[in-house]
Design a protein around this motif. Structure first.
Motif, PDB file in Angstrom:
ATOM      1  N   UNK A 259      47.506  46.300  48.128  1.00  0.00           N
ATOM      2  CA  UNK A 259      46.965  47.346  49.138  1.00  0.00           C
ATOM      3  C   UNK A 259      46.813  48.670  48.501  1.00  0.00           C
ATOM      4  N   UNK A 260      47.852  49.137  47.701  1.00  0.00           N
ATOM      5  CA  UNK A 260      48.006  50.429  47.112  1.00  0.00           C
ATOM      6  C   UNK A 260      46.824  50.567  46.254  1.00  0.00           C
ATOM      7  N   UNK A 261      46.034  49.497  45.632  1.00  0.00           N
ATOM      8  CA  UNK A 261      45.254  49.974  44.586  1.00  0.00           C
ATOM      9  C   UNK A 261      43.858  49.676  45.196  1.00  0.00           C
ATOM     10  N   UNK A 262      43.778  49.198  46.142  1.00  0.00           N
ATOM     11  CA  UNK A 262      42.785  48.966  46.978  1.00  0.00           C
ATOM     12  C   UNK A 262      41.402  48.154  46.393  1.00  0.00           C
ATOM     13  N   UNK A 263      40.089  48.294  46.747  1.00  0.00           N
ATOM     14  CA  UNK A 263      39.188  47.348  46.136  1.00  0.00           C
ATOM     15  C   UNK A 263      38.513  48.129  44.729  1.00  0.00           C
ATOM     16  N   UNK A 264      37.681  47.083  44.533  1.00  0.00           N
ATOM     17  CA  UNK A 264      37.019  47.587  43.043  1.00  0.00           C
ATOM     18  C   UNK A 264      35.701  48.332  43.652  1.00  0.00           C
ATOM     19  N   UNK A 265      35.291  49.390  42.895  1.00  0.00           N
ATOM     20  CA  UNK A 265      33.858  49.737  43.144  1.00  0.00           C
ATOM     21  C   UNK A 265      32.840  48.828  42.868  1.00  0.00           C
ATOM     22  N   UNK A 266      31.479  48.971  43.599  1.00  0.00           N
ATOM     23  CA  UNK A 266      30.810  47.709  43.686  1.00  0.00           C
ATOM     24  C   UNK A 266      30.056  47.771  42.069  1.00  0.00           C
ATOM     25  N   UNK A 267      30.244  48.554  41.234  1.00  0.00           N
ATOM     26  CA  UNK A 267      29.455  48.280  39.887  1.00  0.00           C
ATOM     27  C   UNK A 267      30.545  47.617  39.092  1.00  0.00           C
ATOM     28  N   UNK A 268      31.700  47.328  39.523  1.00  0.00           N
ATOM     29  CA  UNK A 268      32.618  46.704  38.609  1.00  0.00           C
ATOM     30  C   UNK A 268      33.346  45.418  39.274  1.00  0.00           C
ATOM     31  N   UNK A 269      32.448  45.131  40.370  1.00  0.00           N
ATOM     32  CA  UNK A 269      32.990  43.645  40.981  1.00  0.00           C
ATOM     33  C   UNK A 269      32.522  42.725  40.400  1.00  0.00           C
ATOM     34  N   UNK A 270      32.845  41.345  40.718  1.00  0.00           N
ATOM     35  CA  UNK A 270      32.585  40.294  39.884  1.00  0.00           C
ATOM     36  C   UNK A 270      31.182  39.762  40.131  1.00  0.00           C
ATOM     37  N   UNK A 271      30.892  39.963  41.613  1.00  0.00           N
ATOM     38  CA  UNK A 271      29.492  39.504  42.039  1.00  0.00           C
ATOM     39  C   UNK A 271      28.412  40.236  41.393  1.00  0.00           C
ATOM     40  N   UNK A 272      28.628  41.781  41.382  1.00  0.00           N
ATOM     41  CA  UNK A 272      27.695  42.569  40.688  1.00  0.00           C
ATOM     42  C   UNK A 272      27.397  42.175  39.083  1.00  0.00           C
ATOM     43  N   UNK A 273      28.600  42.002  38.530  1.00  0.00           N
ATOM     44  CA  UNK A 273      28.332  41.892  37.155  1.00  0.00           C
ATOM     45  C   UNK A 273      27.901  40.355  36.794  1.00  0.00           C
ATOM     46  N   UNK A 274      28.238  39.404  37.837  1.00  0.00           N
ATOM     47  CA  UNK A 274      27.695  37.929  37.561  1.00  0.00           C
ATOM     48  C   UNK A 274      26.072  37.841  37.819  1.00  0.00           C
ATOM     49  N   UNK A 275      25.660  38.630  39.095  1.00  0.00           N
ATOM     50  CA  UNK A 275      24.465  38.711  39.047  1.00  0.00           C
ATOM     51  C   UNK A 275      23.580  39.200  37.724  1.00  0.00           C
ATOM     52  N   UNK A 276      24.224  40.334  37.127  1.00  0.00           N
ATOM     53  CA  UNK A 276      23.693  40.922  36.009  1.00  0.00           C
ATOM     54  C   UNK A 276      23.493  39.813  34.980  1.00  0.00           C
ATOM     55  N   UNK A 277      24.784  38.991  34.841  1.00  0.00           N
ATOM     56  CA  UNK A 277      24.662  38.075  33.664  1.00  0.00           C
ATOM     57  C   UNK A 277      23.755  37.039  34.038  1.00  0.00           C
ATOM     58  N   UNK A 278      23.778  36.583  35.270  1.00  0.00           N
ATOM     59  CA  UNK A 278      22.879  35.442  35.505  1.00  0.00           C
ATOM     60  C   UNK A 278      21.274  35.909  35.373  1.00  0.00           C
ATOM     61  N   UNK A 279      20.852  37.278  35.594  1.00  0.00           N
ATOM     62  CA  UNK A 279      19.592  37.619  35.410  1.00  0.00           C
ATOM     63  C   UNK A 279      19.408  37.687  33.770  1.00  0.00           C
TER      64      UNK A 279
END
Length: 1581
Positions: A259-279
């Motif tokens: 809870x203290x560290x919160x969420x990842x920025x969109x650019x560093x999330x696994x889904x974002x980078x997976x989509x980049x890798x999949x492309x």
């Protein structure tokens, strides 16, 4: 001040803006702009304007028109050109500092002080700082109109500097004068800043345009849950990690959690980078002409997806490495300029009433060099940390993307590979845990591959400049020894790989030992398996010795190569170079020493980088093989939830299956995937629409060879109960999995029909999910595997399975599955967290939770694979009637039930009988009676069903009870306290976040022994003392060279040669001793760690094996296994390295501070504030780092667990169509782990930047103090060089001290956890009698007398047996029955003293078993447990680990257990291999092997603890007869779920609440119609 110029003394009274030594200083006869002082005064105007115009706004405030969106205002970058503006401002500050320095140096040639030479630059620095602060506040307040002040300032500054530059040019002042160059640079910078400001106006249109541009804040910053702000803060905060200050300091007040560290920025999330890798993967596939093979295409895809940030990191590294050479050059320059009078610099010229100096004269000033060294260090450390951070961030992004890619592949994986052993869960988890990390670390180290060659080339060139040919010889020594370092790294890698293989084998054996610890204790085999583990541990230690040796040699080489190289260089230098051009001066000596420190680092890193590269190449190869493995067809995915990632083409199911090994038919694929099949029924084509599933002419196989299922023609009607029956291994489970698409379809057709429309559809919510199901496509199926599969979560989460909560339905399902009594016993009710396999639950409870999941889900079809095997008859009947016949029938759901309980056949609407992998017959019970009368009669004989309805009603009224297993809770009375203990243990382990006590360090050192510890301490102290002595001797030596040259006043004709021989001899002796001590210290440290590793593991294994069963029942198995895996690995390999690095860094830092203080005692004054700053930085960092490391570890465990539980439950997940939900959970787990890693990396950079800056201040203070001492107090140049060389290394030492201290604190937690397990009180294995006193052949008769026996599981718990009295005569067959928790199993465990017998006694053949040693007692009995346990190894080993039985005896036992045909069919027979857990055999076959194991021992007493629960009734009937025959003269105690199995016993004992309720012959009890036993029998029919 350079010695080459002696300036005129200046009086304090002659200070004025333009000076007083020039009478024309204030004259303007030739025009104002031709007066140099006026030009400088003109430059004050812009600065004064900015300060007066912005200070009121900064300190008084203004009305903000910031965005109404709630965002992180201090981080939102509004204006274009932000980073360029910050870079220009930083460069502007640097040039202004140079202008001040130039003014001060040139002013030294004047008779009075000319303030105009440096005052405007000082005011310019203040204005530049004000401008960036002003800009930052305007930017974060989004009020661009106030930037008009900066626009005016840049215009004025640009104009004034341009006028000054033009006038300089008119008066003949050109590039040879430094002030001209500085002025030109300032004009250029102000012009660029003006351009940036104009660009902001054009882009934002905040003035001169009718309407301004609206800017939308980043989506991340609109989410207050995003707390990782590195991508959004300004450049200064980004480079110094200033935004982390609040985070780091707050960790000291409260622990850091997710809870203290919160969420990842969109650019560093696994889904974002997976989509980049999949492309990128898709791009590579499009480029390829055929199927992609090998790993090169993966590398191309990785480069395409993540190459950009990596190039940025490499660029930063190049800049940092180039700036790193400023240190040695500045040190050499400082020492050179203070050690000799320098007259080689051109004198200043005087124009416009001022002195102008050249850049050479400027750099000849020692103080200037000190300041430049300070600034270069600040920039170098900043760029280096920026390079590190970008690289590790890119690696973390890559890891998240690859892990997501692997998970998506798992969801499409053809699971027959795993069931056949070609691909294991451990291999896939290793791919996720290890290989993705290898790729991440390769990306982190990748910049070194490009930077090291440049660093080495430049270093060698500079060394040659200082030392001449001898530098090349020294570099050659390093180059020759560097391959040796690579050789050691290769050997180290091999040793580590070999160690890892033995470690994996040891963990496999340890895992089997812990999982089967109950069986091992009951059979007295724990010492055999302990010896097996210790044998593998010895092999592992042998490799660890090699690992320790190579590690110590590597550490030795790191320390010894620089000493050897310097020794070689100095020896060659004093013998080859006699000319003064390459004399061994302090400047040359210490400049070259500093260069060697830089040069040696990349050569040492080379081995690590190459090692990491090789690992990455292997990992990518493994990744390519995995991604190329066979997949199931995915065209059955329902359109309601299309897969998020459909990037890869559908692979053939057959390729990998054809390579697998043929095994006999069994219920294997419990974890496989769902497929759609089409079905045609040839006989009932007119009723096609009434069939839910149809298979026509189906041939299915798991692997190459004969089909597992042949000629399958079946139908499953809608909304009815279909039962599948048959003997063990007949293909029942395989038939279910074939329908779900888990098996390879060789031929035939499978069809899933949609639910026909009925009038009641509107009332059934379960039909909604199939409303849009395409024809022939399978919808969700409620599948229950034979072995219960549970999620890591609460009981409620396991049942809901991500469905919408419905309190009414939930309670109804809980009631149907009889789970409420279990839930009531748990301290947190249905919110109790259960582990991957239900670690705190019995098998029966876990099975009922799985059933409850299927009942709760809204699926039209339910597949139940032998759900009653782990349940007693009462629970089975209740679930059959309330769950299947009532709950599911009411909802008109299609049910397919695989079962061995033939008494339920009359309830079936349709029956499918399997035999030898084919359908023997199918139809209703009446149809089969007419078509197969012999089979029907066989069923009737086995069922013996009479008056079923009456007995069932009686059971339902009489037997409502708690269902918690005695494996965890003994009776209903002690459930609360027992489970409380379990849960407390679990929570204590998971919430362990306290500070690591230093007593763990003492525990570690005590394990090292009294011999190694003093040797370690003494060698470390002696070694570092010698290192300092070597450097002091160099300072002494080179200072005498300079002194001798000065005293002799040499001329060309004189002999000025200096005798180096005596100095060289002492130097050689010191260097040789230093090299020897480097070897001793490295060996002592590694051997200390090796001894500790041996001692702690040996004690840990012995203590664990001897621990009471209560430890294993109350502690999750994973926690105990972690002591042997993660914690032991840390103790084996990590703590010694961390301790060595920590001790070395600490002693080096103390040595450096001591040397600097000795050279310049005034440094001690500045040391106090620096030490205070260091203390608070390390204080806050250590707390935050420890929390983040623990958080990273704790988030990695759920991630890996999610992979393993997905693989184990793959069939269930795909049957329920929950792929997308599990992918979403995977992304959550991955992001949680990655955000922890990112924060940890940022925290490390936060520390390193601050320590590097403190180190830079140490260098500045030491340099200024030593220069002053040398100029005014005649400090020798050698000591100045020594002090500066040591000061240059302080920052690195400070970093490593704090980092290693934080790491050691975390690692000592492993020692603490291991020590807590070691302190477990063992069982009392000793007895009053010695083995020699036990009569030979005892027990000979098998007579058991139980007198007033009371038993409990622990001294803190209530009794589970109370005052039990019984007498079992020799050779009697005794049956024990009773409901769960009645004490049946406790009765049997008491015979083995596995529980605490605190009152009464058990006498067997005249001997009180309490007097016997445990090993002797347990080795005399045989027991067959309900849960079958097999170990990896041969069949021979599983039957007879003691190796006492002959082959004839083993075959006889197999024949008794009905397994001889199966084993003979296997290659190797008795030597055929059993996979881990016996996975290559069916559940029933595993149970039969356990029966055979008991027969091999042939003891006079046999206990069968519900041993036939997983066996079909026909096989069970045969076994009962065989047991009665084979053990006719022996005592047999049978604990039964199926009461009919004990009807042939001599005596029956009925237990309740830990006491004997009934005790008599079965016929007598049956005659008593009101007896409990007779009710049991009626219920079992």
């Amino acid at each position: 001040m350079m010695r080459g110029y002696r300036t005129t003394p200046v009086s304090n009274s002659t200070v004025s803006f333009c000076g007083t030594d020039n009478s024309s200083a204030y004259k303007v006869d030739n025009g104002l702009l031709n007066n140099g002082c006026f030009l400088d005064a003109l430059g004050l105007v812009p600065h004064v304007f900015l300060l007066f115009s912005t200070f009121p706004i900064l300190f008084i405030g203004w009305g903000s028109q910031s965005s109404k969106v709630h965002i992180h205002h201090s981080t939102w970058l509004h204006f274009p050109g932000h980073n360029f503006r910050w870079l220009l401002t930083i460069f502007l500050l640097f040039v202004l500092v140079c202008e001040i320095a130039e003014g001060i140096v040139s002013d030294g040639f004047n008779q009075s002080r000319h303030i105009h030479l440096y005052m405007p630059a000082g005011l310019g620095i203040l204005a530049a700082i004000t401008s960036i602060v002003y800009y930052h506040n305007i930017e974060t307040s989004n009020f661009p109109k106030l930037l008009i002040a900066l626009l005016i300032y840049w215009i004025l500054a640009f104009v004034t500097k341009t006028i000054k530059l033009v006038k300089y040019d008119e008066h003949g002042i050109g590039p040879r004068q430094l002030r001209f160059c500085i002025t030109g640079l300032l004009a250029l910078i102000y012009g660029l800043l003006l351009g940036v400001e104009i660009n902001v106006i054009l882009r934002r249109r905040y003035m001169w345009f009718p309407q301004s541009t609206e800017v939308k804040p980043p989506d991340d910053l609109q989410d207050l849950g995003v707390r990782f702000l590195q991508p959004f803060v300004n450049l200064l905060s980004k480079s110094t990690y200033w935004w982390m200050n609040t985070f780091i300091t707050s960790a000291h007040k409260r622990p850091i959690d997710l809870k203290t560290i919160g969420k990842l920025p969109i650019s560093t999330r696994a889904l974002t980078n997976y989509q980049r890798l999949r492309k990128a993967f898709d791009t590579q596939r499009e480029k390829g002409t055929g199927p992609l093979k090998g790993s090169r295409w993966i590398w191309h895809a990785l480069r395409q997806a993540f190459g950009g940030p990596l190039m940025l990191s490499i660029t930063f590294r190049f800049v940092a490495d180039l700036l790193g050479f400023a240190g040695p050059l500045c040190i050499s320059g400082i020492v050179y300029h203070i050690s000799s009078d320098n007259h080689t610099v051109l004198p200043p010229i005087k124009l416009l009433g001022m002195h102008f100096i050249s850049s050479e004269a400027f750099l000849a000033n020692a103080y200037v060099l000190a300041v430049l060294l300070f600034l270069a260090l600040l920039l170098q450390r900043t760029f280096l940390q920026a390079s590190y951070y970008v690289a590790i961030e890119t690696g973390i992004k890559l890891r998240g993307a690859v892990q997501t890619k692997i998970y998506n592949k798992i969801m499409r994986l053809c699971t027959s590979n795993m069931s056949m052993g070609d691909m294991t869960t451990a291999q896939i988890c290793s791919l996720v845990a290890r290989d993705t990390n290898h790729l991440m670390w390769f990306f982190f180290l990748c910049p070194n591959l490009w930077a090291m060659p440049v660093q080495i080339v430049i270093g060698v060139i500079l060394l040659y400049y200082l030392l001449g040919v001898s530098a090349l010889i020294g570099a050659a020594v390093i180059a020759v020894l560097a391959p040796l370092q690579y050789f050691l790294a290769t050997r180290l890698s091999r040793a580590q790989k070999s160690t890892l293989e033995h470690t994996s084998e040891r963990l496999k054996k340890t895992n089997e030992l812990l999982r089967g610890i109950k069986l091992l204790k009951l059979y007295a085999w724990e010492q055999i398996f302990r010896s097996s583990v210790e044998e593998i541990r010895e092999k592992e230690l042998t490799n660890l010795r090699a690992f320790a040796l190579y590690t110590s040699l590597s550490i030795f080489m790191n320390a010894a190569i620089p000493i050897a190289a310097v020794l070689t260089i100095f020896v060659v230098h004093v013998n080859v170079h006699t000319a003064t051009d390459f004399d061994l001066s302090p400047a040359v000596a210490f400049g070259s020493l500093s260069l060697f420190h830089i040069l040696v680092t990349p050569l040492f890193l080379l081995s690590s980088v190459l090692h990491s590269t090789v690992k990455a190449l292997v990992s990518v190869q493994k990744l390519g093989e995995f991604l190329g493995s066979a997949e199931i067809e995915i065209d059955h995915e329902p359109p309601v939830q299309p897969p998020a990632n459909n990037n890869s083409s559908i692979k053939s199911v057959y390729a990998l299956q054809l390579q697998a090994k043929l095994v006999n038919r069994k219920n294997k694929a419990k974890q496989d995937v769902n497929r759609n099949f089409q079905q045609e029924d040839q006989e009932l084509s007119s009723q096609e629409e009434e069939m839910c599933i149809k298979i026509v002419n189906g041939y299915f196989s798991w692997t190459q060879g004969c089909p597992t299922l042949t000629n399958i023609n079946i139908k499953v009607p809608f909304g009815q109960l279909t039962m599948i029956v048959g003997q063990v291994g007949s293909g029942k489970s395989s038939l279910l999995l074939a329908a779900l698409g888990e098996m390879k379809k060789i031929s035939g057709s499978i069809t899933w029909n949609s639910l026909p429309k009925t009038d009641s559809d509107d009332d059934l919510s379960i039909h909604c999910m199939n409303a849009r199901q395409p024809p022939g496509k399978r919808g969700p199926v409620g599948y229950i595997s034979q072995r219960p599969w549970l999620l890591n979560g609460t009981i409620e989460e396991n049942i809901l399975f991500d469905m919408t909560p419905s309190e009414k339905r939930y309670k109804e399902v809980i009631e149907v599955c009889q789970l409420q009594p279990d839930i009531d016993t748990l301290p947190q009710g249905d919110q109790t967290v259960i582990g991957e396999r239900g670690i705190i639950l019995s098998g029966g409870c876990g099975q009922r939770i799985s059933i409850a999941r299927a009942l709760y889900q809204h699926t039209n079809v339910v597949f139940l694979d032998d759900p009653f095997s782990a349940l007693d008859i009462h629970l089975s009947d209740h679930l059959m009637h309330e769950g299947i016949l009532k709950f599911l029938k009411k909802e008109k759901r299609t049910v397919v039930l695989v079962t061995h309980k033939l008494q339920y056949l009359p309830h079936a609407d349709w029956i499918i009988a399997m035999r030898d992998g084919t359908v023997q017959t199918q139809g209703s019970l009446k149809d089969i009676q007419l078509a197969e009368p012999e089979l029907f009669e066989q069923w009737i004989t086995l069922m013996n069903r009479q008056n079923k309805e009456n007995s069932t009603e009686l059971r339902r009224k009489s037997f409502r009870r708690a269902t918690y297993s005695t494996d965890t809770l003994a009776t209903e009375d002690d459930e609360d306290s027992s489970v409380g203990t379990d849960e407390d243990s679990l929570r204590a382990e998971l919430r362990h976040r306290t500070t690591i006590p230093w007593s763990s360090f003492a525990t570690y050192l005590r394990a090292a022994g009294l011999l190694l510890l003093p040797l370690l301490v003494l060698s470390q102290l002696t070694k570092h003392t010698l290192m300092v002595a070597i450097d002091f001797w160099i300072a002494h030596w080179t200072s005498h060279v300079i002194a001798a040259s000065t005293e002799r006043n040499c001329t060309i004709t004189q002999d000025c040669e200096f005798s180096h021989s005596s100095y060289l001899q002492v130097f050689c002796v010191l260097c040789v001793l230093g090299i020897v001590l480097c070897l001793v210290t490295s060996l002592a440290m590694e051997w200390t760690g090796l001894r500790v590793a041996r001692e702690l593991h040996c004690i840990l294994l012995r203590t664990t094996v001897l621990a009471p069963m209560r430890l294993f029942e109350t502690t999750p198995l994973g926690n105990i296994l972690n002591r042997f895996s993660t914690d032991t690995n840390t103790i084996d390999q990590h703590i010694p390295v961390t301790m060595e690095c920590l001790s070395r860094s600490t002693l080096l830092c103390v040595s450096a501070v001591g040397v600097i203080s000795y050279v310049t005692p005034v440094f001690l004054i500045a040391l106090l504030p620096l030490a205070i700053a260091c203390y608070f930085i390390q204080k806050y960092f250590r707390v935050a780092s420890r929390d983040l490391q623990q958080l990273e570890d704790s988030t990695e465990l759920p991630l890996l667990s999610h992979y393993s539980q997905t693989i184990q439950g793959l069939t269930t997940i795909r049957a329920f169509r929950h792929e997308q939900k599990f992918k979403k959970k995977l992304l959550e787990h991955t992001d949680a782990n990655n955000i922890s890693s990112l924060f940890l990396s940022a925290a490390n950079c936060w520390l390193e930047v601050r320590m590097e800056y403190i180190g830079a201040f140490v260098v500045l203070i030491a340099a200024v103090a030593s220069i002053s001492n040398a100029l005014y107090r005649q400090l020798s140049a050698g000591l100045v060089g020594l002090g500066l060389t040591y000061a240059l290394m302080v920052s690195n030492f400070l970093n490593w001290i704090v980092r290693n201290l934080a790491d050691l604190e975390v690692q000592l937690g492993c020692v603490k956890r291991v020590n807590s397990l070691i302190n477990t009180q063992p069982e009392s294995y000793d007895g009053l009698m010695t083995p020699a006193q036990i009569p030979a052949g005892w027990p000979k008769y098998g007579e058991i007398q139980i007198k007033n026996l009371s038993v409990r599981y622990d001294s803190s718990l209530k009794p589970v047996l109370r005052h039990v009295n019984a007498h079992i005569k020799p050779g009697q067959k005794v049956g024990i029955c009773g409901r769960t928790g009645s004490g049946k199993s406790s009765f049997s465990l008491a015979l083995f003293r596995l529980v605490d017998m605190f009152e009464g006694q058990i006498i067997i053949d005249g001997i009180d078993i309490a007097k016997l040693p445990l090993q002797a007692l347990r080795s005399k009995f045989s027991i067959i447990l309900q849960d079958p346990v097999l170990f990896s190894g041969t069949i021979r080993f599983n039957l007879d680990p003691e190796r006492k039985a002959t082959d004839k005896m083993l075959w006889e036992a197999l024949e008794i257990a009905q397994l001889m045909p199966v084993v003979k069919a296997l290659p190797g027979g008795l030597d055929a291999m059993v996979t881990e857990g016996g996975e290559n055999f069916s559940q029933g076959q595993r149970q039969l092997f356990c029966l055979a194991r008991a027969f091999v021992r042939k003891s006079s007493i046999l206990i069968m603890d519900e041993a036939t629960a997983s066996i079909d009734m026909a096989t069970e009937s045969i076994l009962q007869k065989v047991v009665m025959t084979a053990f006719a003269d022996r005592t047999v105690v049978t604990i039964a779920h199926r009461v009919h199995t004990i009807l042939g016993s001599d005596v029956v004992i009925v237990m309740k609440h830990g006491a004997i309720l009934e005790y008599d012959e079965p016929d007598i009890l049956l005659d008593q119609k009101d007896s409990v036993f007779s009710a049991f029998v009626r219920a079992d029919k």
